[in-house]
Design a protein around this motif. Structure first.
Motif, PDB file in Angstrom:
ATOM      1  N   GLN A   3       0.826  -1.206   0.000  1.00 37.49           N
ATOM      2  CA  GLN A   3       0.000   0.000   0.000  1.00 37.49           C
ATOM      3  C   GLN A   3       0.858   1.254   0.000  1.00 37.49           C
ATOM      4  OE1 GLN A   3      -3.241   0.059  -0.518  1.00 37.49           O
ATOM      5  NE2 GLN A   3      -3.133   2.312  -0.567  1.00 37.49           N
ATOM      6  N   ILE A   6       1.938   1.864  -3.543  1.00 38.36           N
ATOM      7  CA  ILE A   6       0.827   2.419  -4.324  1.00 38.36           C
ATOM      8  C   ILE A   6       0.640   3.895  -4.007  1.00 38.36           C
ATOM      9  CG2 ILE A   6      -1.681   2.356  -4.633  1.00 38.36           C
ATOM     10  CD1 ILE A   6      -1.511  -0.690  -4.226  1.00 38.36           C
ATOM     11  N   GLU A   7       0.678   4.241  -2.725  1.00 34.26           N
ATOM     12  CA  GLU A   7       0.505   5.643  -2.330  1.00 34.26           C
ATOM     13  C   GLU A   7       1.611   6.524  -2.890  1.00 34.26           C
ATOM     14  OE1 GLU A   7       0.344   5.395   1.890  1.00 34.26           O
ATOM     15  OE2 GLU A   7      -1.676   4.520   1.931  1.00 34.26           O
ATOM     16  N   ASN A  10       0.886   7.024  -6.548  1.00 34.89           N
ATOM     17  CA  ASN A  10      -0.246   7.934  -6.724  1.00 34.89           C
ATOM     18  C   ASN A  10       0.241   9.376  -6.705  1.00 34.89           C
ATOM     19  OD1 ASN A  10      -2.349   6.107  -7.035  1.00 34.89           O
ATOM     20  ND2 ASN A  10      -2.820   6.028  -4.845  1.00 34.89           N
ATOM     21  N   SER A  13       2.315  10.203  -9.919  1.00 33.39           N
ATOM     22  CA  SER A  13       1.639  10.057 -11.214  1.00 33.39           C
ATOM     23  C   SER A  13       1.637  11.354 -12.026  1.00 33.39           C
ATOM     24  CB  SER A  13       0.203   9.567 -11.012  1.00 33.39           C
ATOM     25  OG  SER A  13      -0.565  10.520 -10.296  1.00 33.39           O
ATOM     26  N   SER A  75      -1.364   1.398  -9.221  1.00 33.38           N
ATOM     27  CA  SER A  75      -1.692   2.746  -8.767  1.00 33.38           C
ATOM     28  C   SER A  75      -2.917   3.288  -9.502  1.00 33.38           C
ATOM     29  CB  SER A  75      -0.501   3.687  -9.004  1.00 33.38           C
ATOM     30  OG  SER A  75      -0.908   5.042  -8.975  1.00 33.38           O
ATOM     31  N   PRO A  76      -4.008   3.572  -8.809  1.00 37.13           N
ATOM     32  CA  PRO A  76      -5.188   4.136  -9.467  1.00 37.13           C
ATOM     33  C   PRO A  76      -4.899   5.440 -10.203  1.00 37.13           C
ATOM     34  CG  PRO A  76      -5.749   3.379  -7.271  1.00 37.13           C
ATOM     35  CD  PRO A  76      -4.255   3.314  -7.368  1.00 37.13           C
ATOM     36  N   ASN A  77      -4.047   6.283  -9.647  1.00 38.92           N
ATOM     37  CA  ASN A  77      -3.743   7.560 -10.303  1.00 38.92           C
ATOM     38  C   ASN A  77      -2.945   7.352 -11.581  1.00 38.92           C
ATOM     39  OD1 ASN A  77      -4.966   8.514  -8.013  1.00 38.92           O
ATOM     40  ND2 ASN A  77      -3.345   9.938  -7.450  1.00 38.92           N
ATOM     41  N   GLU A  80      -5.393   6.272 -14.260  1.00 43.95           N
ATOM     42  CA  GLU A  80      -6.142   7.391 -14.839  1.00 43.95           C
ATOM     43  C   GLU A  80      -5.278   8.175 -15.825  1.00 43.95           C
ATOM     44  OE1 GLU A  80      -9.409   7.862 -14.570  1.00 43.95           O
ATOM     45  OE2 GLU A  80      -9.293   5.963 -13.480  1.00 43.95           O
ATOM     46  N   ASN A  94      -6.656  -1.529 -13.473  1.00 47.20           N
ATOM     47  CA  ASN A  94      -6.008  -1.288 -12.184  1.00 47.20           C
ATOM     48  C   ASN A  94      -5.881  -2.613 -11.432  1.00 47.20           C
ATOM     49  OD1 ASN A  94      -6.934   0.517  -9.146  1.00 47.20           O
ATOM     50  ND2 ASN A  94      -4.930  -0.095  -9.890  1.00 47.20           N
TER      51      ASN A  94
END
Length: 236
Positions: A3, A6-7, A10, A13, A75-77, A80, A94
């Motif tokens: 996590q 990932i942060e 993010n 990004s 990473s969600p960002n 996107e 994702n």
């Protein structure tokens, strides 16, 4: 730890989407040219997995060469950002490389993973998944931090261990803590050989354009390896 990684990405990004392509010679004039030289210029009817796509630069190159591309990132960002770059020209998902990949066996002709695997502690499950979804004689091409480079950040001073390291990157006026795993070269190679045949081990050097942009970095990279590239085939 997953996590935290990932942060971190993010946060990073924005830099990857708007700055890395042009302003990071480590990417634009060092790692990327060396990786792309290993990929055919014609990818018509070929299926490529961009495993850890970040903001989608590699996926865009594969699309331009005619490939059918699936791009994934944890990473969600980043996802996107990749969607904004690629639009409807690729499938962008994702997901983590540490989970079961939702693709049928023998789906992809190429799996390309740029500077991603050093964020995973144990490669066993990831490589099992890569082997499953890669076609017979398909290519796995990946880049990671070179063990030589990572020694300078080691607190244990034990080359032969796999060690968690937290680096600090200054991006966009922010100091971002980026965790990753340092491991010896023999582990990188031998883990790959459990599942694939090694085609080539590459210690890239910078392009001449790097010298024009940043001569000091060019001289450094000509003498000290920063990344390691592994080209492997699914024929074991």
């Amino acid at each position: 730890m997953k996590q935290k990684i990932i942060e971190a990405f993010n946060v990073l990004s924005v830099d990857y989407e708007y700055h890395v392509d042009e302003k990071s010679v480590y990417n634009s004039d060092y790692e990327r040219p060396a990786m792309m030289r290993q990929i055919p210029t014609e990818l018509e009817n070929k299926h490529v997995l961009d495993a850890g796509c970040a903001a989608g630069w590699y996926s865009e190159q594969f699309i331009n060469r005619g490939a059918n591309v699936v791009a994934i990132d944890s990473s969600p960002n980043m996802i996107e950002a990749a969607k904004r770059r690629l639009g409807a020209n690729a499938t962008v998902l994702n997901m983590s490389l540490e989970e079961k990949l939702p693709f049928a066996d023998a789906t992809f002709d190429y799996i390309v993973s740029s500077l991603v695997l050093h964020y995973i502690k144990d490669w066993t499950f990831t490589f099992q998944q890569f082997k499953r979804i890669l076609k017979p004689n398909g290519m796995l091409l990946y880049s990671v931090h070179h063990p030589f480079m990572d020694r300078r950040l080691s607190k244990s001073d034990d080359y032969f261990t796999t060690e968690l390291i937290v680096d600090k990157w200054k991006k966009g006026g922010k100091l971002v803590e980026v965790p990753f795993y340092r491991r010896p070269q023999q582990e990188i190679v031998n883990t790959t050989l459990k599942y694939f045949s090694l085609s080539e081990l590459i210690e890239p050097q910078p392009t001449k354009s790097c010298y024009v942009k940043e001569p000091d970095q060019y001289e450094k990279l000509m003498k000290n390896p920063h990344f390691l590239i592994i080209k492997a085939l699914n024929n074991k």
